[in-house]
Design a protein around this motif. Structure first.
Motif, PDB file in Angstrom:
ATOM      1  N   SER A   1      51.680  42.637  33.256  1.00 33.32           N
ATOM      2  CA  SER A   1      51.452  41.221  33.516  1.00 33.32           C
ATOM      3  C   SER A   1      52.477  40.417  32.735  1.00 33.32           C
TER       4      SER A   1
ATOM      5  N   ASN B   1      45.523  40.712  39.733  1.00 29.86           N
ATOM      6  CA  ASN B   1      44.157  40.983  40.145  1.00 29.86           C
ATOM      7  C   ASN B   1      44.101  42.165  41.105  1.00 29.86           C
TER       8      ASN B   1
ATOM      9  N   MET C   1      48.348  30.525  43.383  1.00 29.68           N
ATOM     10  CA  MET C   1      49.175  31.097  44.435  1.00 29.68           C
ATOM     11  C   MET C   1      49.553  30.052  45.473  1.00 29.68           C
TER      12      MET C   1
ATOM     13  N   LYS D   1      54.866  38.978  43.778  1.00 35.21           N
ATOM     14  CA  LYS D   1      54.508  37.801  44.574  1.00 35.21           C
ATOM     15  C   LYS D   1      55.778  37.018  44.855  1.00 35.21           C
TER      16      LYS D   1
ATOM     17  N   TYR E   1      50.489  37.807  38.742  1.00 34.93           N
ATOM     18  CA  TYR E   1      49.344  38.048  39.625  1.00 34.93           C
ATOM     19  C   TYR E   1      48.955  39.514  39.535  1.00 34.93           C
TER      20      TYR E   1
ATOM     21  N   GLU F   1      44.583  33.581  43.835  1.00 35.10           N
ATOM     22  CA  GLU F   1      44.282  32.600  42.812  1.00 35.10           C
ATOM     23  C   GLU F   1      44.768  31.245  43.287  1.00 35.10           C
TER      24      GLU F   1
END
Length: 230
Positions: A103, A86, A213, A56, A84, A210
């Motif tokens: 993670s 997910n 973000m 990200k 991030y 999320e």
């Protein structure tokens, strides 16, 4: 020694990862940068074997950066270490060529296990990410509409919910505004949304995005990445 580059836009996080890598035998840090674009610039002038990267990122983002880095050097090993994790990003990034995904809540020892596996030519997904992926696979009642998006459409989607305009996305992805508009239209059509507000709500609902973000600040640097706890 595996020449290594760290890519993360948060200075404290990047420094922490570098400190951990300095304690890991077999790697030599040759650079640290804050974006995919800067990583590409660095690798054009400095040979590297391994990239440890947050996906990200500002600018082109992790999916695009992974593809560009591997196009530049197909032998490069890329390990994603991200806040991030997910669905569908771990799978998409591994499909794009990343060799590992951890993670940022992983412990230093798990980071080292992941590096051991990747440098031995294997793939690696941290335990918490693997459990989340398995849980999603078995509990999701219906397929996520985001599964229908191509990697390029997914990248445009992420940039759109961050508030970037067509011209901004065009500049960052090195695409014409017309091409970006086409991806945007296809993405909206596949998801059944009419604009960025509906898109953001849908992304939040499916866990593709999320709330963090959209924040201007981050609260990372968990105790598990304390350089003294290994």
């Amino acid at each position: 020694m595996y020449k290594t580059v760290v890519v993360d836009d948060q200075v404290l996080v990047r420094s922490g990862i570098c400190a951990l890598l300095n304690k890991y035998d077999g790697v030599e840090l040759v650079g640290e940068v804050d974006s995919g674009e800067h990583a590409l610039q660095l690798l054009r002038t400095c040979a590297a074997d391994l990239v440890v990267m947050e996906w990200k990122l500002p600018g082109a983002g992790g999916l695009e950066t992974t593809a560009r880095l591997l196009k530049h050097d197909p032998k490069l090993k890329i390990v994603i270490v991200s806040a991030y994790s997910n669905d569908p990003f771990p799978v998409r990034l591994m499909e794009a060529g990343a060799a590992g995904f951890l993670s940022k809540s992983s412990s230093p020892s798990e980071l080292y296990r992941g590096l051991d596996a990747v440098l031995a030519g294997e793939g690696y997904v941290s335990k918490d990410v693997a459990q989340r992926m398995a849980s999603t696979l078995f509990t999701r009642a219906k397929k996520s509409p985001f599964d229908e998006l191509s990697n390029r459409e997914l990248q445009v989607m992420l940039m759109a919910i961050e508030g970037l305009k067509v011209q901004d996305i065009s500049n960052k992805l090195c695409l014409s505004p017309k091409t970006v508009s086409t991806y945007r239209y296809r993405m909206f059509e596949k998801l059944g949304v009419k604009g960025e507000v509906e898109l953001t709500h849908l992304a939040l609902r499916y866990g593709v995005a999320e709330k963090s973000m959209f924040s201007q600040t981050s609260r990372f640097f968990s105790a598990s990445f304390d350089v003294t706890s290994h």
